[in-house]
Design an enzyme around this catalytic site. Sequence first.
Site, short mmCIF file in Angstrom:
data_model
loop_
_atom_site.label_atom_id
_atom_site.label_comp_id
_atom_site.label_asym_id
_atom_site.label_seq_id
_atom_site.Cartn_x
_atom_site.Cartn_y
_atom_site.Cartn_z
N CYS A 100 0.86 -1.19 0.00
CA CYS A 100 0.00 0.00 0.00
C CYS A 100 0.90 1.24 0.00
O CYS A 100 1.75 1.39 0.86
CB CYS A 100 -0.89 -0.02 1.25
SG CYS A 100 -1.72 1.54 1.58
N CYS A 104 -3.24 7.60 -1.64
CA CYS A 104 -4.55 7.73 -2.29
C CYS A 104 -5.63 8.27 -1.36
O CYS A 104 -6.58 8.90 -1.83
CB CYS A 104 -5.03 6.38 -2.81
SG CYS A 104 -3.71 5.30 -3.32
N THR A 191 -4.20 4.95 7.36
CA THR A 191 -3.20 4.54 6.37
C THR A 191 -2.22 5.68 6.10
O THR A 191 -2.64 6.79 5.76
CB THR A 191 -3.92 4.15 5.07
OG1 THR A 191 -4.78 3.05 5.34
CG2 THR A 191 -2.93 3.77 3.98
N GLU A 257 -0.63 1.41 9.16
CA GLU A 257 -1.83 2.04 9.71
C GLU A 257 -1.51 2.44 11.14
O GLU A 257 -0.66 1.82 11.78
CB GLU A 257 -3.03 1.07 9.71
CG GLU A 257 -3.78 1.01 8.40
CD GLU A 257 -3.06 0.22 7.32
OE1 GLU A 257 -2.27 -0.68 7.69
OE2 GLU A 257 -3.25 0.50 6.13
N HIS A 292 -12.65 5.86 -2.94
CA HIS A 292 -11.67 4.89 -2.43
C HIS A 292 -12.01 3.48 -2.90
O HIS A 292 -11.12 2.64 -3.06
CB HIS A 292 -11.55 4.98 -0.91
CG HIS A 292 -10.17 4.62 -0.43
ND1 HIS A 292 -9.03 5.18 -0.96
CD2 HIS A 292 -9.73 3.71 0.49
CE1 HIS A 292 -7.96 4.64 -0.38
NE2 HIS A 292 -8.37 3.75 0.50
N TYR A 296 -9.39 0.82 -5.22
CA TYR A 296 -9.01 -0.58 -5.02
C TYR A 296 -9.01 -1.37 -6.33
O TYR A 296 -8.39 -2.43 -6.41
CB TYR A 296 -9.95 -1.24 -4.01
CG TYR A 296 -9.60 -0.91 -2.58
CD1 TYR A 296 -9.08 0.33 -2.23
CD2 TYR A 296 -9.78 -1.83 -1.56
CE1 TYR A 296 -8.75 0.64 -0.93
CE2 TYR A 296 -9.45 -1.54 -0.25
CZ TYR A 296 -8.95 -0.30 0.06
OH TYR A 296 -8.61 0.00 1.35
N CYS A 299 -5.01 -0.29 -7.13
CA CYS A 299 -3.86 -0.67 -6.27
C CYS A 299 -3.81 -2.17 -6.02
O CYS A 299 -2.75 -2.78 -6.12
CB CYS A 299 -3.88 0.11 -4.96
SG CYS A 299 -5.09 -0.46 -3.74
N GLU A 447 -7.20 -5.58 4.25
CA GLU A 447 -7.64 -4.27 3.79
C GLU A 447 -8.60 -4.41 2.61
O GLU A 447 -9.49 -3.60 2.42
CB GLU A 447 -6.46 -3.39 3.42
CG GLU A 447 -6.90 -1.93 3.33
CD GLU A 447 -5.80 -1.00 2.93
OE1 GLU A 447 -5.02 -1.38 2.03
OE2 GLU A 447 -5.72 0.10 3.48
FE1 SF4 Z 1 -3.34 1.90 0.01
FE2 SF4 Z 1 -4.75 1.06 -2.07
FE3 SF4 Z 1 -5.88 2.69 -0.25
FE4 SF4 Z 1 -3.98 3.55 -1.96
S1 SF4 Z 1 -6.05 2.82 -2.48
S2 SF4 Z 1 -4.12 3.99 0.21
S3 SF4 Z 1 -2.65 1.78 -2.09
S4 SF4 Z 1 -5.16 0.57 0.06
FE FE Z 2 -7.11 1.57 1.96
#
Ligand code: SF4
Ligand code: FE
Length: 486
Positions: A100, A104, A191, A257, A292, A296, A299, A447
């Site tokens: 991660c 983001c 995060t 985190e 968000h 996902y 990422c 996550e």
């Molecule tokens: Fe982390 Fe993915 Fe959230 Fe970006 S979108 S902060 S990489 S979990």
């Molecule tokens: Fe996240």
Amino acid sequence: MPIKTGEQYEASLRAMKFKIYLQGELVENPVDHPIIRPSMNSVKMTYDLANDPQYEELMTATSHLTGEKINRFCHLHQSCDDLVKKVKMQRLLGQKTAACFQRCVGMDAINAADSVTFEMDRKFGTDYHKRFTNFLRRMQEEDWTVDGAMTDPKGDRSLPPHKQADPDLYVHVVERRKDGIVVCGAKAHQTGAVNSHWILVMPTIAMGKEDADYAVSFAAPADADGIFYIYGRQSCDTRKLEGGSIDVGNKQFGGHEALMVFDNVFIPWENVFMCGETEYSGLLVERFAGYHRQSYGGCKVGVGDVLIGATALAADYNGASKASHVKDKLIEMTHLNETLYSCGIACSSEGSPTASGTYLINLLLANVCKQNVTRFPYEIARLAEDIAGGLMVTMPSEHDLRHPEIGRVVEKYFCGVSSVPVEERMRILRLIENITLGTAAVGYRTESMHGAGSPQAQRIMIARQGGIEQKKSLAKDIAGIAHPSP
Ligand code: SF4
Ligand code: FE
């Protein structure tokens, strides 16, 4: 110069005065702490790649405020093309870090806060949007990493914020002054919190009138007076203290985190973007979560690419790559991973402008995207463990491999295909372990379940956005039914 280099980012973090507790101790130098450092490296990659001409189109954008080239993580999406590029950028960073990369949450928070403050001002005549835009301008100029902080500890889930036994279980205003507000409470699972320059706090649920003190959104420097952090543990995290490079699985990168605590923190009015407008807290949550959930689809896919590659290599090293069931399992992993990506791209391509001009994803498709993310990485991980074999979790340590006497025994008995050095086989198996069970599993598995909201939160949105009544009328038209529904 609005785009910082990775080195400048690291130097800027060193200048901050974080108060972080990790394993019961106050951390003196977070940037070089062996447990924290890999997570900082992941964020640093968001700066490094933005300076690489090869990735310029994905990693940078033109600010709608200043016309300057900025890091895409500081950008408000101006089109569906921007939304698509965001997902592609996240896949790229997942591929480069297998972890991660944390930045983001701030990008998703600014995009949500922009449209919601605009709509709030239109209704109430407030000036939140102007304040927010001033903050955004500084963020773009300084190329800040911002932590979008939403999730409160929530205490007793059956009670609204104002009925909790302890009022601090949701972040709330404890004092309103002429020059600003004072807040108390905490945000959990934050995060990238201690790799961030600023935090952008948002409420965590839709609220009623009695929760007015809890409907609060603001920005604060991540090292402001009264803010401190308790760093979260991850599976196998102390392997990072052992000094080797094999057993950690991913030596260079990671995520983190932390619990972020607000102990009477003063926020000047210029950094307050919501204060008591309870009817807008739900909208802010919905939009941030939507962005968000789109994230996902980028990422996790990038990390999935690394996991699929590692699994294919493990099959090669085991001498199993020609077995038809292994080939088929790799196809299945790819199919699942690309399905997640398709959802990320689809919800972006079907985006539309909000009243402020900032583009929002298609919320139904973004929620479908994240719902799939609560399932498919688990199946991909299961197949990776199937192909990797039990050695992934029973292998001796790097110390044994390096031992002057038993090292030879490790080399002898853990050899797979004879042309591949045992160390390389161990490295790839440890990488799979790291992504499926170790420190990166926080980001790839759990996550995937709870980040951006647990599965039930997406199902509520799918129910709301799914258009069942419209689908009923489609069926009635085809079936020749004229009567209204009961
Ligand atoms: Fe982390 Fe993915 Fe959230 Fe970006 S979108 S902060 S990489 S979990
Ligand atoms: Fe996240």
